[in-house]
Design a protein around this motif. Sequence first.
Motif, PDB file in Angstrom:
ATOM      1  N   ASP A 105      10.681  11.176   1.463  1.00  0.00           N
ATOM      2  CA  ASP A 105      10.542  12.625   1.612  1.00  0.00           C
ATOM      3  C   ASP A 105      10.843  13.079   3.038  1.00  0.00           C
ATOM      4  O   ASP A 105      11.466  14.121   3.263  1.00  0.00           O
ATOM      5  N   LEU A 106      10.382  12.291   4.024  1.00  0.00           N
ATOM      6  CA  LEU A 106      10.636  12.662   5.417  1.00  0.00           C
ATOM      7  C   LEU A 106      12.136  12.628   5.725  1.00  0.00           C
ATOM      8  O   LEU A 106      12.675  13.530   6.372  1.00  0.00           O
ATOM      9  N   LYS A 107      12.825  11.587   5.247  1.00  0.00           N
ATOM     10  CA  LYS A 107      14.261  11.463   5.526  1.00  0.00           C
ATOM     11  C   LYS A 107      15.072  12.472   4.719  1.00  0.00           C
ATOM     12  O   LYS A 107      16.143  12.897   5.141  1.00  0.00           O
ATOM     13  N   LYS A 108      14.550  12.853   3.542  1.00  0.00           N
ATOM     14  CA  LYS A 108      15.227  13.858   2.737  1.00  0.00           C
ATOM     15  C   LYS A 108      15.186  15.211   3.456  1.00  0.00           C
ATOM     16  O   LYS A 108      16.159  15.966   3.443  1.00  0.00           O
ATOM     17  N   ALA A 109      14.052  15.504   4.098  1.00  0.00           N
ATOM     18  CA  ALA A 109      13.913  16.766   4.821  1.00  0.00           C
ATOM     19  C   ALA A 109      14.627  16.730   6.173  1.00  0.00           C
ATOM     20  O   ALA A 109      14.942  17.777   6.746  1.00  0.00           O
ATOM     21  N   ASN A 110      14.917  15.512   6.687  1.00  0.00           N
ATOM     22  CA  ASN A 110      15.559  15.342   8.001  1.00  0.00           C
ATOM     23  C   ASN A 110      16.674  14.315   7.873  1.00  0.00           C
ATOM     24  O   ASN A 110      16.521  13.159   8.301  1.00  0.00           O
ATOM     25  N   PRO A 111      17.808  14.691   7.261  1.00  0.00           N
ATOM     26  CA  PRO A 111      18.881  13.715   6.966  1.00  0.00           C
ATOM     27  C   PRO A 111      19.384  12.971   8.185  1.00  0.00           C
ATOM     28  O   PRO A 111      19.876  11.856   8.074  1.00  0.00           O
ATOM     29  N   PHE A 112      19.289  13.588   9.379  1.00  0.00           N
ATOM     30  CA  PHE A 112      19.823  12.927  10.581  1.00  0.00           C
ATOM     31  C   PHE A 112      19.062  11.654  10.933  1.00  0.00           C
ATOM     32  O   PHE A 112      19.547  10.829  11.710  1.00  0.00           O
ATOM     33  N   LEU A 113      17.864  11.450  10.373  1.00  0.00           N
ATOM     34  CA  LEU A 113      17.125  10.215  10.636  1.00  0.00           C
ATOM     35  C   LEU A 113      17.873   8.997  10.103  1.00  0.00           C
ATOM     36  O   LEU A 113      17.744   7.898  10.641  1.00  0.00           O
ATOM     37  N   GLU A 114      18.658   9.187   9.020  1.00  0.00           N
ATOM     38  CA  GLU A 114      19.414   8.081   8.447  1.00  0.00           C
ATOM     39  C   GLU A 114      20.512   7.605   9.388  1.00  0.00           C
ATOM     40  O   GLU A 114      20.874   6.437   9.401  1.00  0.00           O
ATOM     41  N   THR A 115      21.069   8.529  10.176  1.00  0.00           N
ATOM     42  CA  THR A 115      22.189   8.179  11.050  1.00  0.00           C
ATOM     43  C   THR A 115      21.780   7.972  12.500  1.00  0.00           C
ATOM     44  O   THR A 115      22.270   7.081  13.179  1.00  0.00           O
ATOM     45  N   ASP A 116      20.850   8.822  13.006  1.00  0.00           N
ATOM     46  CA  ASP A 116      20.492   8.764  14.420  1.00  0.00           C
ATOM     47  C   ASP A 116      19.224   7.964  14.689  1.00  0.00           C
ATOM     48  O   ASP A 116      18.977   7.543  15.817  1.00  0.00           O
ATOM     49  N   GLY A 117      18.387   7.806  13.636  1.00  0.00           N
ATOM     50  CA  GLY A 117      17.107   7.174  13.855  1.00  0.00           C
ATOM     51  C   GLY A 117      16.125   8.147  14.516  1.00  0.00           C
ATOM     52  O   GLY A 117      16.427   9.306  14.788  1.00  0.00           O
ATOM     53  N   LEU A 118      14.930   7.666  14.789  1.00  0.00           N
ATOM     54  CA  LEU A 118      13.883   8.492  15.405  1.00  0.00           C
ATOM     55  C   LEU A 118      14.062   8.481  16.920  1.00  0.00           C
ATOM     56  O   LEU A 118      14.161   7.411  17.524  1.00  0.00           O
ATOM     57  N   GLN A 119      14.086   9.669  17.529  1.00  0.00           N
ATOM     58  CA  GLN A 119      14.283   9.764  18.971  1.00  0.00           C
ATOM     59  C   GLN A 119      13.277  10.742  19.567  1.00  0.00           C
ATOM     60  O   GLN A 119      12.914  11.758  18.941  1.00  0.00           O
TER      61      GLN A 119
END
Length: 625
Positions: A105-119
């Motif tokens: 759910d978190l990655k669905k709401a924030n798609p950039f986490l799949e590519t950039d990771g957590l920063q």
Amino acid sequence: MKCFFAIWIPVLLFANAVFSQEMITHKVERGETITEIAKKYQVTPYDIYKLNPDAQDKLKPRMKLLIPSKSGLTVAAAQAQIAHKVLPKETLYGIEKKYAISDADLKKANPFLETDGLQIGQTLVIPSKNKATLQKAIYHDVQPKETKYSIAKKYGITIAELERKNPEIIPNLTIGYHLLIKGNPSKNESTLQKEAASVSVKKYNTYQVKPKETLYSLSKMFDLSQDELVKLNPELKNGVEIGMLLKVPANTSFPAIQENKVYADLSPKNVGGRKKIALLLPFNVSRVEGDTVNSMTERLKKDKFLNMTLDFYAGALMAIDSAKTLGLPIDVSIYDSEETKYNSNAAAIINTNKLQTADALIGPFYQNNAEATARLLSSYNVPVISPLSKDSGNPIANLYQTVPSNDVLKTAMFDYMRSKRGNVVAVVDRKKSSMNLYLAQNQPDVKLVALNENGNISAESLRNTLVTGRMNYVLMETASIWMVKTTIAAMLSVMPDYQVQLVVLEPNDALDSDEIKFSNLVKLKLMYPSVTRDNTSPERIAFENKFRKQNFISPSDYATRGFDVTFDTMMRLMQNKSFEDTVNTTATEQFENKFEYYKKDGMGYANKGVYILYYDTDLTEKTAN
């Protein structure tokens, strides 16, 4: 002009499909990056590249980009979302635990986490727990070849969630079925769903498992996920066994390339009569004799193509000698095909020597010439074996490509990783846009590891794509030595927590640099697909010793291929059936090459005999099982 229309008609059709969806137009500001734009609209960079291929090269100020609208949530749901700014030392797990939400759910709401990771400093959208009640109902009509896995991945849900909303699909997924993806249907919609389910009647056939088939290959053959296949056949939980009878969908078609053939040594049979083979090899004697500038010794030093031809010829002679030793009734003729890339004298050789009656021809070398020769002999059904060309070529019924194409090598590598239930992630240089396109079109489930501003990866961005309890295959595509070093360093740093293995799809000169430690490649068990393998069997050593004795040098790859192709062709002709019949039923393995032919779309045959090799801890290359 025809070429212009051929290129632009598909583009216009694609544009039609795109604009039927809700789109946002974004004008690029100076200094903006794709990552920043993707974050702004809560989509992935891939979503933007898919609609704006030109953006992969370079973003320009005032460039207009099409951005897919992130629909599905009502205004109330959007307002119910929470914003969270990432603080130092925070992790995805900690944030998910804090807000009691799932990783999906978190990655669905924030798609950039799949590519950039957590920063640090990122602003995350935290979805409300009760958003399901606020969502509009979203549906999906099942298309041919779609699976529960592909549909669930498309909408960012799990297979379990998909089945919970659509219990009728638990036994099997049916083409055309109207799936509820998110939200709650109205009363009328629920009634329609039930009626559709009652109309859908599942029919099955029985399939008998063949040698070398795996759960993965079977699931691909029947367009089912592995979980679906196991649900239909619970006995598969204990493994796949030859002869097992499986319940499978009745409407499945079986592509020829998916068929697994039995690997066997072809022992000669009593064929009743002699066989006739011709080799058309590009010695180009007239050109050599006409060279008044270079001596033969000098020409051999300079002419790589002639050296390749002579090596192949030397190996073929060894195969012919082996056939004589075995007493095989085969007559072999060798001709100079006098080739350039687009011409040969094959037609004259065929007519003068009546090769329409031959049982097989090996050569010419160049793809165009092999195809022209096959066309000349197609009405006589004489097999023409193309010994060295990697081109996919045109579909000609009697043409046999012996070298696996690059696409076949790539597919074999991905098939192997999936057969091991591996998690496949990719580190792709920004300059390698063709690899990004290949992955998007052919391997859409592969996760891309986010790159930093310098175009390299960090251990943290790699960790965000890895899973525990499974092998994580890290596919690396770059020509940059520095990027290779940072990728290796990141992989070594995560090894205490994850199983990782480095993978490349083709030879990479950067790996041969003095700056890359071979010991690190061994630690990461570098793996890659290959047409050939190293063979240290007693038979191979005997061949090498005999070749060295006759030619005063060790056999090159071309010499060994000359033996393998020629010997394989002769043994197929000794089977009391046609060459094509042996190709359809039996795969073979010679000294360094496999021959597992499959029928291409349309006509003609190609080879998918590929080795998966890796560096082992004893510093040698091994064949992966």
